[in-house]
Design a protein around this motif. Structure first.
Motif, PDB file in Angstrom:
ATOM      1  N   ARG A   1       2.650 -44.361  78.350  1.00 36.66           N
ATOM      2  CA  ARG A   1       3.097 -43.469  79.413  1.00 36.66           C
ATOM      3  C   ARG A   1       4.403 -42.771  79.038  1.00 36.66           C
ATOM      4  N   LEU A   2       5.294 -43.487  78.339  1.00 36.84           N
ATOM      5  CA  LEU A   2       6.546 -42.860  77.892  1.00 36.84           C
ATOM      6  C   LEU A   2       6.258 -41.708  76.923  1.00 36.84           C
ATOM      7  N   PHE A   3       5.329 -41.935  75.990  1.00 34.53           N
ATOM      8  CA  PHE A   3       4.973 -40.873  75.051  1.00 34.53           C
ATOM      9  C   PHE A   3       4.328 -39.706  75.798  1.00 34.53           C
ATOM     10  N   ALA A   4       3.437 -40.015  76.739  1.00 32.38           N
ATOM     11  CA  ALA A   4       2.767 -38.947  77.476  1.00 32.38           C
ATOM     12  C   ALA A   4       3.751 -38.123  78.301  1.00 32.38           C
ATOM     13  N   ALA A   5       4.801 -38.788  78.796  1.00 33.93           N
ATOM     14  CA  ALA A   5       5.816 -38.097  79.593  1.00 33.93           C
ATOM     15  C   ALA A   5       6.859 -37.407  78.717  1.00 33.93           C
ATOM     16  N   ARG A   6       6.714 -37.484  77.398  1.00 38.27           N
ATOM     17  CA  ARG A   6       7.640 -36.861  76.438  1.00 38.27           C
ATOM     18  C   ARG A   6       9.050 -37.419  76.602  1.00 38.27           C
ATOM     19  N   SER A   7       9.110 -38.734  76.854  1.00 40.26           N
ATOM     20  CA  SER A   7      10.391 -39.404  77.063  1.00 40.26           C
ATOM     21  C   SER A   7      10.864 -40.166  75.833  1.00 40.26           C
ATOM     22  N   VAL A   8      10.157 -40.034  74.710  1.00 42.56           N
ATOM     23  CA  VAL A   8      10.514 -40.726  73.478  1.00 42.56           C
ATOM     24  C   VAL A   8      11.040 -39.700  72.478  1.00 42.56           C
ATOM     25  N   PHE A   9      12.248 -39.918  71.967  1.00 44.13           N
ATOM     26  CA  PHE A   9      12.774 -39.067  70.896  1.00 44.13           C
ATOM     27  C   PHE A   9      12.142 -39.506  69.587  1.00 44.13           C
ATOM     28  N   ARG A  10      11.457 -38.572  68.935  1.00 47.66           N
ATOM     29  CA  ARG A  10      10.849 -38.821  67.629  1.00 47.66           C
ATOM     30  C   ARG A  10      11.425 -37.806  66.654  1.00 47.66           C
ATOM     31  N   GLY A  11      12.296 -38.278  65.775  1.00 48.97           N
ATOM     32  CA  GLY A  11      12.961 -37.393  64.837  1.00 48.97           C
ATOM     33  C   GLY A  11      12.342 -37.466  63.453  1.00 48.97           C
ATOM     34  N   TYR A  12      12.130 -36.305  62.856  1.00 48.65           N
ATOM     35  CA  TYR A  12      11.578 -36.205  61.504  1.00 48.65           C
ATOM     36  C   TYR A  12      12.497 -35.345  60.657  1.00 48.65           C
ATOM     37  N   VAL A  13      12.475 -35.578  59.355  1.00 54.53           N
ATOM     38  CA  VAL A  13      13.161 -34.705  58.409  1.00 54.53           C
ATOM     39  C   VAL A  13      12.155 -34.338  57.329  1.00 54.53           C
ATOM     40  N   ALA A  14      12.220 -33.086  56.889  1.00 56.01           N
ATOM     41  CA  ALA A  14      11.251 -32.605  55.904  1.00 56.01           C
ATOM     42  C   ALA A  14      11.912 -31.605  54.969  1.00 56.01           C
ATOM     43  N   VAL A  15      11.377 -31.525  53.752  1.00 59.71           N
ATOM     44  CA  VAL A  15      11.731 -30.439  52.842  1.00 59.71           C
ATOM     45  C   VAL A  15      10.575 -29.445  52.900  1.00 59.71           C
ATOM     46  N   VAL A  16      10.891 -28.188  53.217  1.00 51.16           N
ATOM     47  CA  VAL A  16       9.855 -27.166  53.360  1.00 51.16           C
ATOM     48  C   VAL A  16      10.119 -26.036  52.371  1.00 51.16           C
ATOM     49  N   HIS A  17       9.071 -25.313  52.068  1.00 52.53           N
ATOM     50  CA  HIS A  17       9.200 -24.163  51.180  1.00 52.53           C
ATOM     51  C   HIS A  17       9.916 -23.019  51.897  1.00 52.53           C
ATOM     52  N   GLY A  18      10.812 -22.338  51.168  1.00 50.84           N
ATOM     53  CA  GLY A  18      11.471 -21.169  51.704  1.00 50.84           C
ATOM     54  C   GLY A  18      12.575 -21.498  52.697  1.00 50.84           C
ATOM     55  N   ARG A  19      12.999 -20.476  53.444  1.00 51.57           N
ATOM     56  CA  ARG A  19      14.061 -20.613  54.436  1.00 51.57           C
ATOM     57  C   ARG A  19      13.538 -20.142  55.791  1.00 51.57           C
ATOM     58  N   PRO A  20      13.364 -21.047  56.735  1.00 56.14           N
ATOM     59  CA  PRO A  20      12.864 -20.633  58.047  1.00 56.14           C
ATOM     60  C   PRO A  20      13.788 -19.608  58.699  1.00 56.14           C
TER      61      PRO A  20
ATOM     62  N   VAL B   1      13.782 -23.872  48.762  1.00 56.72           N
ATOM     63  CA  VAL B   1      13.368 -24.848  49.767  1.00 56.72           C
ATOM     64  C   VAL B   1      14.487 -25.031  50.785  1.00 56.72           C
ATOM     65  N   SER B   2      14.130 -25.664  51.902  1.00 53.95           N
ATOM     66  CA  SER B   2      15.116 -26.004  52.927  1.00 53.95           C
ATOM     67  C   SER B   2      14.842 -27.411  53.430  1.00 53.95           C
ATOM     68  N   LEU B   3      15.922 -28.083  53.812  1.00 50.16           N
ATOM     69  CA  LEU B   3      15.813 -29.379  54.465  1.00 50.16           C
ATOM     70  C   LEU B   3      15.928 -29.134  55.967  1.00 50.16           C
ATOM     71  N   VAL B   4      14.901 -29.527  56.712  1.00 48.84           N
ATOM     72  CA  VAL B   4      14.887 -29.270  58.148  1.00 48.84           C
ATOM     73  C   VAL B   4      14.722 -30.582  58.902  1.00 48.84           C
ATOM     74  N   VAL B   5      15.326 -30.640  60.077  1.00 51.17           N
ATOM     75  CA  VAL B   5      15.132 -31.764  60.983  1.00 51.17           C
ATOM     76  C   VAL B   5      14.245 -31.263  62.115  1.00 51.17           C
ATOM     77  N   LEU B   6      13.311 -32.113  62.549  1.00 53.59           N
ATOM     78  CA  LEU B   6      12.322 -31.701  63.541  1.00 53.59           C
ATOM     79  C   LEU B   6      12.196 -32.751  64.632  1.00 53.59           C
ATOM     80  N   ARG B   7      11.861 -32.289  65.816  1.00 54.17           N
ATOM     81  CA  ARG B   7      11.583 -33.200  66.928  1.00 54.17           C
ATOM     82  C   ARG B   7      10.268 -32.799  67.569  1.00 54.17           C
ATOM     83  N   LEU B   8       9.400 -33.793  67.738  1.00 58.44           N
ATOM     84  CA  LEU B   8       8.109 -33.536  68.374  1.00 58.44           C
ATOM     85  C   LEU B   8       8.238 -33.646  69.887  1.00 58.44           C
TER      86      LEU B   8
END
Length: 364
Positions: free
Chosen positions: A168-187, A230-237
């Protein structure tokens, strides 16, 4: 679609739609039956287990005919039994109700055809035999998942009641989920929100894609380090669709480095997928206390970033907030600043809490 009553094999019947007339029959069947891969369908045809109009299909390239009924006899897979396996398991948080663990690269979260042993679920069951079965016997305690080659944090439930509360917490978008990625190019822009629905790729049913009528999918991103290529980006779902980050970053023209499915064809063979789930933060579903967990990216992630963003490669790496400060610091110094920023996102120390990843929407 109907299934037979036999215990040894399943009888599946489909009708070829008008728009598929003239296409290869193996391709059409793979699109109509996403649970069967195209290679599996080819094997069934070779074994004489596919009939069209009562006549065996003689070759995968045979053209499909609109309106014809095709029957497939699919051998049933033997039921999988989950046997605990004692394997190394990194546990970052544990109490009587739940645990937060770190999944290594190359390890599937739960069993599936082709991955009957050696999964995270096997290791979890050996460490926590009391885990919830709310998600099924083959997914003990598992509330959410990571792709096989994505590293990082997962929360697991020790009882069905806690499993349902976490869901239910995930469904309510109440959980912080942090990701880091290396992506091609510069967003561009360097920070934003991707709002684009995700569903099955109509051209390749084993892949996901941004499609009209797909399920809502929202990803917040921010560039932390920009290098020439490339760029290092931090992402949140904000939502949790299958392959969401990988699909969204491909959609905006900046696929994750090392992605064999959604990345560029020029990727190095065997290069690691540079996507890591570094942080979880949520309110404990039983005690009401905050739960925070952080795991830095693994060594192969850091090594790949250093190689792609090093002075030898002619880069001008910039640390967060330092894009106007010459000269560029060494990439190792930049990385230390990145890890501090990631920790702040999890533990909320001063700037860099989750609100910094809630920018104005862009990149629809």
């Amino acid at each position: 679609m109907v299934a037979g009553e036999g215990q040894e094999e399943e009888r599946i019947s489909v009708e070829i739609p008008p728009e598929a007339h003239g296409e290869r029959i193996d391709r059409v069947l793979a699109s109509l039956l996403p649970e069967l891969s195209r290679e599996r369908i080819k094997r069934l045809i070779a074994e004489g287990r596919v009939r069209a109009g009562g006549i065996p299909v003689d070759a995968p390239r045979r053209p499909a005919r609109a309106g014809e009924r095709v029957e497939l006899l699919v051998p049933r897979d033997p039921p999988l039994a989950l046997v605990p396996e004692v394997r190394p398991l990194s546990v970052l948080y544990e109490d009587a109700y739940l645990a937060v663990v770190e999944k290594p690269r190359g390890v599937p979260v739960h069993p599936s055809p082709g991955h009957e042993t050696g999964t995270l679920a096997h290791a979890l069951l050996a460490r926590f035999p009391e885990l919830s079965r709310a998600g099924g016997d083959l997914r003990p305690g598992i509330v959410h998942r990571l792709d096989k080659d994505t590293t990082g944090l997962l929360v697991v439930a020790k009882s069905d009641a806690v499993h349902h509360r976490l869901a239910r917490l995930f469904a309510a978008r109440s959980v912080f989920r942090g990701y880091v990625a290396v992506v091609h190019g510069r967003p561009v822009p360097p920070r934003g929100t991707i709002v684009a629905p995700i569903g099955r790729d109509p051209r390749e049913r084993k892949r996901m894609a941004v499609v009209a009528g797909g399920r809502e999918a929202i990803t917040h991103y921010r560039t932390l380090v920009a290098c020439p290529s490339v760029s290092l980006v931090v992402l949140r779902l904000e939502t949790g669709r299958t392959h969401q980050i990988r699909v969204h970053m491909r959609h905006v023209g900046h696929p994750v480095v090392g992605d064999p499915v959604y990345g560029y064809r020029r990727e190095r063979p065997g290069a690691p997928l540079l996507l890591h789930a570094f942080g979880l933060r949520f309110v404990h579903p039983v005690t009401g206390e905050p739960v925070r967990a952080y795991a830095p990216p693994p060594e192969d992630f850091r090594a790949a970033f250093f190689r792609l963003c090093s002075p030898e490669e002619g880069t001008t790496a910039r640390a967060p907030e330092d894009s106007l400060a010459p000269p560029a610091p060494p990439v190792q110094e930049v990385w230390l600043r990145v890890e501090k920023r990631l920790r702040r996102l999890v533990f909320g120390e001063g700037e860099g809490d989750s609100d910094s990843l809630r920018p104005g929407r862009a990149g629809d």
